[in-house]
Design an enzyme around this catalytic site. Structure first.
Site, PDB file in Angstrom:
ATOM      1  N   SER A 112      46.114  49.819  53.855  1.00 48.73           N
ATOM      2  CA  SER A 112      45.705  51.159  54.093  1.00 48.73           C
ATOM      3  C   SER A 112      44.801  50.894  52.068  1.00 48.73           C
ATOM      4  CB  SER A 112      47.120  51.666  53.206  1.00 48.73           C
ATOM      5  OG  SER A 112      46.602  52.971  52.665  1.00 48.73           O
ATOM      6  N   HIS A 113      44.725  51.397  51.226  1.00 43.28           N
ATOM      7  CA  HIS A 113      44.145  50.851  50.497  1.00 43.28           C
ATOM      8  C   HIS A 113      43.980  49.567  50.343  1.00 43.28           C
ATOM      9  CE1 HIS A 113      47.616  51.976  48.481  1.00 43.28           C
ATOM     10  NE2 HIS A 113      47.137  51.762  46.620  1.00 43.28           N
ATOM     11  N   ASP A 276      40.520  56.127  53.302  1.00 42.51           N
ATOM     12  CA  ASP A 276      40.928  54.662  52.984  1.00 42.51           C
ATOM     13  C   ASP A 276      40.320  53.844  53.888  1.00 42.51           C
ATOM     14  OD1 ASP A 276      42.649  55.709  53.772  1.00 42.51           O
ATOM     15  OD2 ASP A 276      44.526  54.813  52.700  1.00 42.51           O
ATOM     16  N   ASP A 278      43.199  52.874  56.045  1.00 41.40           N
ATOM     17  CA  ASP A 278      43.356  53.272  57.361  1.00 41.40           C
ATOM     18  C   ASP A 278      43.078  55.434  57.641  1.00 41.40           C
ATOM     19  OD1 ASP A 278      44.588  54.204  55.665  1.00 41.40           O
ATOM     20  OD2 ASP A 278      47.235  54.127  55.810  1.00 41.40           O
ATOM     21  N   ASP A 280      43.647  57.144  56.387  1.00 43.05           N
ATOM     22  CA  ASP A 280      44.777  58.039  55.809  1.00 43.05           C
ATOM     23  C   ASP A 280      44.808  58.997  54.036  1.00 43.05           C
ATOM     24  OD1 ASP A 280      46.188  56.611  54.137  1.00 43.05           O
ATOM     25  OD2 ASP A 280      47.402  56.920  55.134  1.00 43.05           O
ATOM     26  N   ARG A 281      43.775  59.099  53.533  1.00 41.58           N
ATOM     27  CA  ARG A 281      43.246  59.398  52.382  1.00 41.58           C
ATOM     28  C   ARG A 281      41.843  60.156  51.783  1.00 41.58           C
ATOM     29  NH1 ARG A 281      45.585  55.849  47.211  1.00 41.58           N
ATOM     30  NH2 ARG A 281      47.470  55.334  47.979  1.00 41.58           N
ATOM     31  N   LYS A 375      49.231  61.647  56.177  1.00 41.68           N
ATOM     32  CA  LYS A 375      48.620  62.167  55.843  1.00 41.68           C
ATOM     33  C   LYS A 375      46.790  61.703  55.819  1.00 41.68           C
ATOM     34  CE  LYS A 375      48.090  59.251  51.901  1.00 41.68           C
ATOM     35  NZ  LYS A 375      49.641  58.310  52.510  1.00 41.68           N
TER      36      LYS A 375
END
Ligand code: VG1
Ligand code: CO
Length: 542
Positions: A112-113, A276, A278, A280-281, A375
């Site tokens: 992710s992030h 981000d 992946d 989702d943010r 998300k």
């Protein structure tokens, strides 16, 4: 041909807030990924005859990991493996694909992030048939399997060409490579008023989307440029890179500083957003105004009915406990149920599945709805564009009007990163032991009214999750939450979440850090965290 390889349990393969995250060098050690993937298969009762979705955010080791997972799914006699072209799938697109195809689950490769590259981080998440992150019962079973594993199985077949869509057969398994963007873009078109957004953009509204060299580049291009008519250069850092261009693909004012500088300039565009690693943010910025994720969630709750997919209104809303109470104020005014869950999207799954909540969000820049079970960064961006296309006013005006109506929850998170794990754990343990005695005591300028070690009773399956953060309420309309991160790969990260309510009409336009000064002072007095962690101040303030 299937090879069976003897192995022994590897310590520390315990999934955290969102999957298993480790340094890339650890994950790419021969046998490490394989042992965890075999433990997923073992933990879910095998893969035989099942359909699996596989894809990741394109970071270093992504393509190699996809090849290994396909071969292990073939060895486990999966019926079908659906793979994103080039091994790519954003987390929301993977969630959508699982639901759309009625798959039994999915493996998403992402940290992710967290930064990527050989010296960065890698991660593996397992999602269940509802498209959402595996609940704790499943991650517990997977973790248990990692502690008893004796062997893993892998098909001895050549690597698959991931670059073109199509279907091939491997043993008992059909491997289908799909366009990672098409189904997701079609879903977005159903939910939002693309005509209104297209007209807004055609009328001269200027926007910038920062893909941060992560997975959303191709998604943003297809949706914003091809389908909504925005100019090509509205997508910044659009090409996914294995190391995210050396950056930190975390959409906040600190790491998305390039976009922030643009949005705070005199000739700033009308709207800025970022996502981000992946996808989702999301980060939302107007000209000269940063919208905190908690405020963004509240604004979406108040205005979602302007989007076709939500015109009937929301069934209920949910936020993670550390997320600000701005959402609760909208929910109360509109008569909506509002749930507070532990940090991590997996806790929203049951609320979404049973129709208790339509909209969910986290202070960490995650917002989403029941359209999928993750998300969704671009979803939030499109929701904002849809709202602005109807309101036809600057983001700053939307915020000012929202705060006039509901009051403002000043909010900030201070992160102390990679601190000594024992010192951080001691700080939490010691404070936890003092919680019961805090009510009535003064710390700095604030007085404690209530203090608790947050635990959550899931209203759907009755499961209980304990120790999800220390929550302290103050008489002066303020709240403090302390918890340890579950996504880091080195040391410990202490997150300090602070908020303070201003009812208005005065005092709605202060600087957040100054508005929060009393809470910051109370936090120091209460926890002595700087001395205990040996730090002069937080590493990241968002
Ligand atoms: C962080 C965030 C949390 C989020 C999680 C995964 O977890 O606080 O809200 O759900 O990351 O997000 P933690 O345990 O480090 O606080 V993502 O976009 O990194 O999958
Ligand atoms: Co993410």
């Amino acid at each position: 041909m299937i090879t069976t390889i003897a192995t022994t349990p590897i310590e520390g393969q315990k999934p955290g807030t969102s999957g298993l995250r480790k340094k890339t060098r650890v994950f790419s050690t021969p046998g490490y990924l394989e042992s965890f993937v075999q433990s997923i298969w073992n933990g879910i009762g095998g893969l035989q005859g099942k359909t699996l979705v596989v894809g990741g955010d394109g970071r270093f080791f992504n393509a190699d990991a996809v090849q290994i997972i396909i071969k292990m799914a073939v060895a486990a006699r999966a019926a079908k493996v659906i793979v994103g072209q080039d091994g790519l799938l954003s987390t929301p697109a993977a969630s959508n694909l699982i639901r759309l195809r009625g798959a039994d689950g999915g493996v998403i490769l992402s940290a992710s992030h967290n930064p990527g590259g050989l010296d960065g981080d890698f991660g593996v998440k397992f999602n269940t048939a509802n498209g959402g992150p595996a609940p704790e019962s499943v991650t517990d079973a997977i973790f248990k399997a990692t502690t008893t594993i004796t062997r893993y199985q892998i098909a001895e077949s050549p690597d698959i060409d991931l670059s073109s869509v199509g279907t091939i057969h491997q043993g008992d398994t059909v491997v289908e490579l799909v366009d990672p963007v098409a189904d997701y873009a079609a879903l977005m078109e159903q939910l939002f008023d693309f005509n209104a957004i297209r007209a807004l953009i055609a009328g001269g509204f200027r926007l910038r989307f920062d893909a941060m060299h992560a997975v959303t580049g191709p998604y943003a291009r297809e949706i914003l440029v091809n389908r909504l008519g925005a100019p090509e250069d509205c997508v910044m850092n659009a090409v996914p890179l294995p190391d995210f261009g050396g950056g930190h693909p975390d959409p906040n004012p600190v790491w998305a500083h390039e976009l922030m500088a643009l949005m705070m300039a005199d000739d700033a565009p009308d709207f800025g957003a970022a996502s981000d690693g992946d996808g989702d943010r999301n980060m939302i910025v107007g000209r000269g105004v940063y919208v905190t994720p908690s405020d963004s969630l509240a604004v979406i709750a108040a205005n979602a009915h302007l989007a076709p997919g939500y015109e009937k209104g929301l069934a209920g809303v949910a936020r993670s406990m550390p997320t600000s109470c701005a959402l609760d104020r909208v929910a109360q005014a509109r008569g909506l149920d509002c749930y507070a869950t532990p940090t991590g999207w997996k806790f929203f799954g049951n609320l979404l599945d049973t129709g208790r909540a339509t909209l969910c969000g986290e202070e960490s820049a995650g917002t989403g709805s029941d359209h999928i079970r993750e998300k969704d960064g671009l979803w939030a961006v499109l929701m904002w564009l849809n709202i602005l296309a109807h309101k036809r006013c600057p983001v700053a005006d939307v915020m000012a009007a929202h705060w006039r109506e509901f009051g403002r929850d000043y909010y900030s998170r201070h992160d102390y990163e990679e601190v000594d794990a024992a010192a951080a754990q001691d700080l939490i343990t010691d404070l936890r032991a003092r919680l019961d005695a805090l009510a009535g005591q003064d710390f700095g300028p604030l007085t404690v009214t209530q203090a608790e070690d947050f635990s959550y009773l899931d209203p759907v399956d009755g499961s209980v999750t304990v120790h999800q953060g220390l929550q302290i309420h103050f008489k002066q309309g303020a709240r403090l939450v302390l918890r340890l991160s579950g996504t880091g790969t080195a040391g410990a990260t202490l997150r300090v979440y602070m908020e303070r309510y201003a009812a208005g009409p005065e005092g709605l336009a202060q600087d957040a850090q100054s508005a929060l000064a009393p809470v910051i002072a109370a936090t120091d007095a209460l926890s002595d965290l700087k001395t205990r962690l040996g730090r002069a101040g937080p590493d990241v303030v968002t």
